[in-house]
Design a protein around this motif. Structure first.
Motif, PDB file in Angstrom:
ATOM      1  N   VAL A   1       0.846  -1.192   0.000  1.00 42.85           N
ATOM      2  CA  VAL A   1       0.000   0.000   0.000  1.00 42.85           C
ATOM      3  C   VAL A   1       0.883   1.244   0.000  1.00 42.85           C
ATOM      4  CG1 VAL A   1      -1.773   1.302   1.248  1.00 42.85           C
ATOM      5  CG2 VAL A   1      -1.822  -1.209   1.254  1.00 42.85           C
ATOM      6  N   THR A   2       0.604   2.159  -0.911  1.00 42.45           N
ATOM      7  CA  THR A   2       1.214   3.481  -0.897  1.00 42.45           C
ATOM      8  C   THR A   2       0.209   4.433  -0.258  1.00 42.45           C
ATOM      9  OG1 THR A   2       2.484   3.006  -2.895  1.00 42.45           O
ATOM     10  CG2 THR A   2       2.198   5.327  -2.301  1.00 42.45           C
ATOM     11  N   ALA A   3       0.619   5.113   0.789  1.00 40.52           N
ATOM     12  CA  ALA A   3      -0.324   5.889   1.595  1.00 40.52           C
ATOM     13  C   ALA A   3       0.025   7.373   1.599  1.00 40.52           C
ATOM     14  CB  ALA A   3      -0.345   5.367   3.034  1.00 40.52           C
ATOM     15  N   ILE A   4      -0.988   8.186   1.387  1.00 39.27           N
ATOM     16  CA  ILE A   4      -0.922   9.634   1.580  1.00 39.27           C
ATOM     17  C   ILE A   4      -1.906   9.938   2.704  1.00 39.27           C
ATOM     18  CG2 ILE A   4      -1.276  11.887   0.529  1.00 39.27           C
ATOM     19  CD1 ILE A   4      -1.024  10.387  -2.223  1.00 39.27           C
TER      20      ILE A   4
ATOM     21  N   GLY B   1     -13.109   1.295   8.088  1.00 40.00           N
ATOM     22  CA  GLY B   1     -13.602   1.376   6.722  1.00 40.00           C
ATOM     23  C   GLY B   1     -14.975   1.989   6.577  1.00 40.00           C
ATOM     24  N   VAL B   2     -15.520   2.513   7.655  1.00 38.66           N
ATOM     25  CA  VAL B   2     -16.904   3.006   7.637  1.00 38.66           C
ATOM     26  C   VAL B   2     -17.068   4.183   6.688  1.00 38.66           C
ATOM     27  CG1 VAL B   2     -18.721   4.053   9.047  1.00 38.66           C
ATOM     28  CG2 VAL B   2     -17.396   2.129   9.942  1.00 38.66           C
ATOM     29  N   PHE B   3     -16.063   5.039   6.593  1.00 35.53           N
ATOM     30  CA  PHE B   3     -16.161   6.245   5.764  1.00 35.53           C
ATOM     31  C   PHE B   3     -15.206   6.186   4.566  1.00 35.53           C
ATOM     32  CE2 PHE B   3     -17.064   7.508  10.215  1.00 35.53           C
ATOM     33  CZ  PHE B   3     -18.421   7.772  10.061  1.00 35.53           C
ATOM     34  N   ALA B   4     -14.994   4.974   4.052  1.00 37.86           N
ATOM     35  CA  ALA B   4     -14.059   4.770   2.943  1.00 37.86           C
ATOM     36  C   ALA B   4     -14.784   4.829   1.604  1.00 37.86           C
ATOM     37  CB  ALA B   4     -13.352   3.425   3.097  1.00 37.86           C
ATOM     38  N   GLY B   5     -14.030   5.125   0.559  1.00 38.63           N
ATOM     39  CA  GLY B   5     -14.548   5.118  -0.806  1.00 38.63           C
ATOM     40  C   GLY B   5     -13.511   4.555  -1.755  1.00 38.63           C
ATOM     41  N   ARG B   6     -13.961   3.971  -2.858  1.00 41.67           N
ATOM     42  CA  ARG B   6     -13.068   3.419  -3.893  1.00 41.67           C
ATOM     43  C   ARG B   6     -13.389   4.115  -5.206  1.00 41.67           C
ATOM     44  NH1 ARG B   6     -13.672  -1.077  -7.493  1.00 41.67           N
ATOM     45  NH2 ARG B   6     -11.656  -1.997  -8.118  1.00 41.67           N
ATOM     46  N   HIS B   7     -12.351   4.569  -5.895  1.00 41.40           N
ATOM     47  CA  HIS B   7     -12.537   5.390  -7.089  1.00 41.40           C
ATOM     48  C   HIS B   7     -11.615   4.882  -8.193  1.00 41.40           C
ATOM     49  CE1 HIS B   7     -14.075   7.843  -3.824  1.00 41.40           C
ATOM     50  NE2 HIS B   7     -12.864   7.796  -3.284  1.00 41.40           N
TER      51      HIS B   7
ATOM     52  N   ILE C   1      -5.539   8.899   1.462  1.00 40.48           N
ATOM     53  CA  ILE C   1      -5.545   8.428   0.074  1.00 40.48           C
ATOM     54  C   ILE C   1      -4.648   7.200   0.053  1.00 40.48           C
ATOM     55  CG2 ILE C   1      -4.824   8.915  -2.296  1.00 40.48           C
ATOM     56  CD1 ILE C   1      -5.466  11.864  -1.741  1.00 40.48           C
ATOM     57  N   GLU C   2      -5.161   6.091  -0.459  1.00 50.05           N
ATOM     58  CA  GLU C   2      -4.402   4.842  -0.445  1.00 50.05           C
ATOM     59  C   GLU C   2      -4.406   4.216  -1.826  1.00 50.05           C
ATOM     60  OE1 GLU C   2      -5.188   3.408   4.122  1.00 50.05           O
ATOM     61  OE2 GLU C   2      -6.889   3.619   2.768  1.00 50.05           O
ATOM     62  N   LEU C   3      -3.206   3.838  -2.272  1.00 46.47           N
ATOM     63  CA  LEU C   3      -3.022   3.184  -3.562  1.00 46.47           C
ATOM     64  C   LEU C   3      -2.671   1.730  -3.293  1.00 46.47           C
ATOM     65  CD1 LEU C   3      -0.742   5.899  -5.247  1.00 46.47           C
ATOM     66  CD2 LEU C   3      -3.223   5.942  -4.909  1.00 46.47           C
ATOM     67  N   LEU C   4      -3.543   0.816  -3.680  1.00 49.94           N
ATOM     68  CA  LEU C   4      -3.326  -0.605  -3.444  1.00 49.94           C
ATOM     69  C   LEU C   4      -2.661  -1.230  -4.665  1.00 49.94           C
ATOM     70  CD1 LEU C   4      -5.356   0.146  -1.222  1.00 49.94           C
ATOM     71  CD2 LEU C   4      -6.474  -2.057  -1.597  1.00 49.94           C
ATOM     72  N   GLY C   5      -1.500  -1.856  -4.440  1.00 50.27           N
ATOM     73  CA  GLY C   5      -0.807  -2.485  -5.554  1.00 50.27           C
ATOM     74  C   GLY C   5      -1.601  -3.584  -6.215  1.00 50.27           C
TER      75      GLY C   5
ATOM     76  N   HIS D   1      -5.894  -0.040 -10.878  1.00 49.25           N
ATOM     77  CA  HIS D   1      -6.686   0.855 -11.722  1.00 49.25           C
ATOM     78  C   HIS D   1      -7.638   1.732 -10.894  1.00 49.25           C
ATOM     79  CE1 HIS D   1      -4.988  -1.159 -15.113  1.00 49.25           C
ATOM     80  NE2 HIS D   1      -5.473  -2.321 -14.727  1.00 49.25           N
ATOM     81  N   CYS D   2      -7.557   1.607  -9.569  1.00 48.29           N
ATOM     82  CA  CYS D   2      -8.421   2.381  -8.678  1.00 48.29           C
ATOM     83  C   CYS D   2      -7.599   2.873  -7.494  1.00 48.29           C
ATOM     84  CB  CYS D   2      -9.595   1.538  -8.179  1.00 48.29           C
ATOM     85  SG  CYS D   2     -10.618   0.828  -9.501  1.00 48.29           S
ATOM     86  N   TRP D   3      -8.163   3.806  -6.731  1.00 51.16           N
ATOM     87  CA  TRP D   3      -7.547   4.283  -5.509  1.00 51.16           C
ATOM     88  C   TRP D   3      -8.643   4.472  -4.471  1.00 51.16           C
ATOM     89  CZ3 TRP D   3      -8.621   9.436  -3.817  1.00 51.16           C
ATOM     90  CH2 TRP D   3      -9.309  10.230  -4.740  1.00 51.16           C
ATOM     91  N   GLN D   4      -8.255   4.651  -3.217  1.00 56.95           N
ATOM     92  CA  GLN D   4      -9.234   4.711  -2.147  1.00 56.95           C
ATOM     93  C   GLN D   4      -9.071   5.987  -1.321  1.00 56.95           C
ATOM     94  OE1 GLN D   4      -9.786   1.120   0.121  1.00 56.95           O
ATOM     95  NE2 GLN D   4      -9.479  -0.197  -1.664  1.00 56.95           N
ATOM     96  N   SER D   5     -10.197   6.474  -0.838  1.00 60.02           N
ATOM     97  CA  SER D   5     -10.229   7.611   0.086  1.00 60.02           C
ATOM     98  C   SER D   5     -10.830   7.133   1.399  1.00 60.02           C
ATOM     99  CB  SER D   5     -11.069   8.755  -0.499  1.00 60.02           C
ATOM    100  OG  SER D   5     -12.423   8.342  -0.700  1.00 60.02           O
ATOM    101  N   ASN D   6     -10.454   7.797   2.482  1.00 65.42           N
ATOM    102  CA  ASN D   6     -10.981   7.352   3.772  1.00 65.42           C
ATOM    103  C   ASN D   6     -10.809   8.462   4.809  1.00 65.42           C
ATOM    104  OD1 ASN D   6     -12.132   5.627   5.642  1.00 65.42           O
ATOM    105  ND2 ASN D   6     -10.233   4.559   6.108  1.00 65.42           N
ATOM    106  N   VAL D   7     -11.663   8.422   5.812  1.00 73.23           N
ATOM    107  CA  VAL D   7     -11.546   9.264   6.997  1.00 73.23           C
ATOM    108  C   VAL D   7     -11.622   8.343   8.205  1.00 73.23           C
ATOM    109  CG1 VAL D   7     -12.833  10.857   8.463  1.00 73.23           C
ATOM    110  CG2 VAL D   7     -12.385  11.466   6.104  1.00 73.23           C
ATOM    111  N   PHE D   8     -10.743   8.573   9.149  1.00 72.83           N
ATOM    112  CA  PHE D   8     -10.774   7.814  10.395  1.00 72.83           C
ATOM    113  C   PHE D   8     -10.554   8.791  11.540  1.00 72.83           C
ATOM    114  CE2 PHE D   8      -8.393   5.533  13.759  1.00 72.83           C
ATOM    115  CZ  PHE D   8      -9.404   4.673  14.154  1.00 72.83           C
ATOM    116  N   VAL D   9     -11.560   8.913  12.419  1.00 74.57           N
ATOM    117  CA  VAL D   9     -11.483   9.795  13.583  1.00 74.57           C
ATOM    118  C   VAL D   9     -11.973   9.011  14.794  1.00 74.57           C
ATOM    119  CG1 VAL D   9     -12.263  11.952  14.622  1.00 74.57           C
ATOM    120  CG2 VAL D   9     -11.850  11.848  12.152  1.00 74.57           C
ATOM    121  N   PRO D  10     -11.086   8.545  15.649  1.00 69.23           N
ATOM    122  CA  PRO D  10     -11.517   7.747  16.808  1.00 69.23           C
ATOM    123  C   PRO D  10     -12.258   8.594  17.828  1.00 69.23           C
ATOM    124  CG  PRO D  10      -9.179   8.245  16.949  1.00 69.23           C
ATOM    125  CD  PRO D  10      -9.631   8.744  15.612  1.00 69.23           C
ATOM    126  N   HIS D  11     -13.153   7.950  18.550  1.00 68.71           N
ATOM    127  CA  HIS D  11     -13.909   8.612  19.616  1.00 68.71           C
ATOM    128  C   HIS D  11     -14.074   7.623  20.769  1.00 68.71           C
ATOM    129  CE1 HIS D  11     -17.273  10.532  21.759  1.00 68.71           C
ATOM    130  NE2 HIS D  11     -16.875  11.646  21.178  1.00 68.71           N
TER     131      HIS D  11
END
Length: 246
Positions: free
Chosen positions: A94-97, A136-142, A109-113, A117-127
């Motif tokens: 995984v290449t991670a930004i 993965g609750v707020f993740a997206g694949r593009h 932003i995560e690039l999975l080897g 042909h796609c990349w992923q976006s995500n937000v993680f905020v612990p409470h």
């Protein structure tokens, strides 16, 4: 539910990685990074390397018993972000930004080897009210549009460099690629268990490459584990520019 916080202070910044000062401690700081695991591939290209673990690697039930250590560099800037990055085409790598705060807030932003042909976006905020991590609750694949691909790349990397953007303000986050907005996550859409899970703390940039061969859930997400019998003994992610605008 807590009220929105003001936008963290912003310092404009731009680097095209053409001199050693581009990765000096003034801007990017190595974090848990092996020696000689980052440097210049050529003028204008920052390389983040990951090497095969030493010794025998056993694979069982979808995980490896050893994982490789890759380069991770941090910056302490805040604002709107653009990254020109390319990652290796190896399943399990995984290449991670990451825009990450000390409190644990993340915009990813995560690039999975294994999904080149796609990349992923995500937000993680612990409470404290969370009963388990909401990874993965707020993740997206593009997936990239054919017209967005440009520069050629070697056979062991994703097809081309892309410009990834994160536009973050107190109300929403917009992710984009190559000048096209692909996802908007509004603050009101991050309510889970009665509280907001929206990043609101001053954050830093983190660029890295990592081996996602363990644990099992992470390995499955990354299309892993890494098959070190066929994977290169050393592989790199590359960054050509980072820009922060206020």
């Amino acid at each position: 539910m807590t009220s929105p916080k003001t936008r963290p202070s912003c310092t404009p910044y731009r680097s095209e990685f053409r001199t050693s000062s581009s990765i000096s401690q003034e801007y990017f700081v190595p974090v848990d990074t092996p020696p000689r695991s980052y440097g210049f591939q050529s003028p204008g290209i920052l390389a983040l390397r990951l090497d095969r673990p030493n010794g025998r690697i056993k694979t069982s039930k979808g995980i490896n018993d050893k994982v490789a250590d890759g380069a991770t560099l941090n910056s302490t800037m805040y604002g709107n972000y653009t990254f020109e990055v390319l990652g290796p085409r190896i399943s399990g790598i995984v290449t991670a930004i990451v825009i990450i705060a000390p409190e644990g807030d993340e915009i990813d932003i995560e690039l999975l080897g294994g999904d080149p042909h796609c990349w992923q976006s995500n937000v993680f905020v612990p409470h404290p009210s969370d009963k388990e991590p909401l990874y993965g609750v707020f993740a997206g694949r593009h997936c990239y549009k054919p017209s967005s691909r440009s520069h050629s790349a070697s056979t062991d990397t994703v097809d081309s460099y892309h410009l990834y953007t994160v536009d973050w303000n107190p109300e929403k986050i917009i992710w984009g690629v190559d000048g096209i907005h692909v996802r908007t996550l509004r603050r009101e859409d991050t309510i889970k268990n009665g509280v907001y899970h929206f990043p609101s703390n001053p954050a830093r940039i983190q660029l890295g490459i990592w081996d996602a061969s363990f644990p099992s859930g992470t390995s499955a997400w990354a299309r892993g584990p890494v098959n070190w019998r066929t994977a290169p003994a050393s592989m790199s992610a590359f960054a050509r520019s980072v820009r922060i605008e206020c």
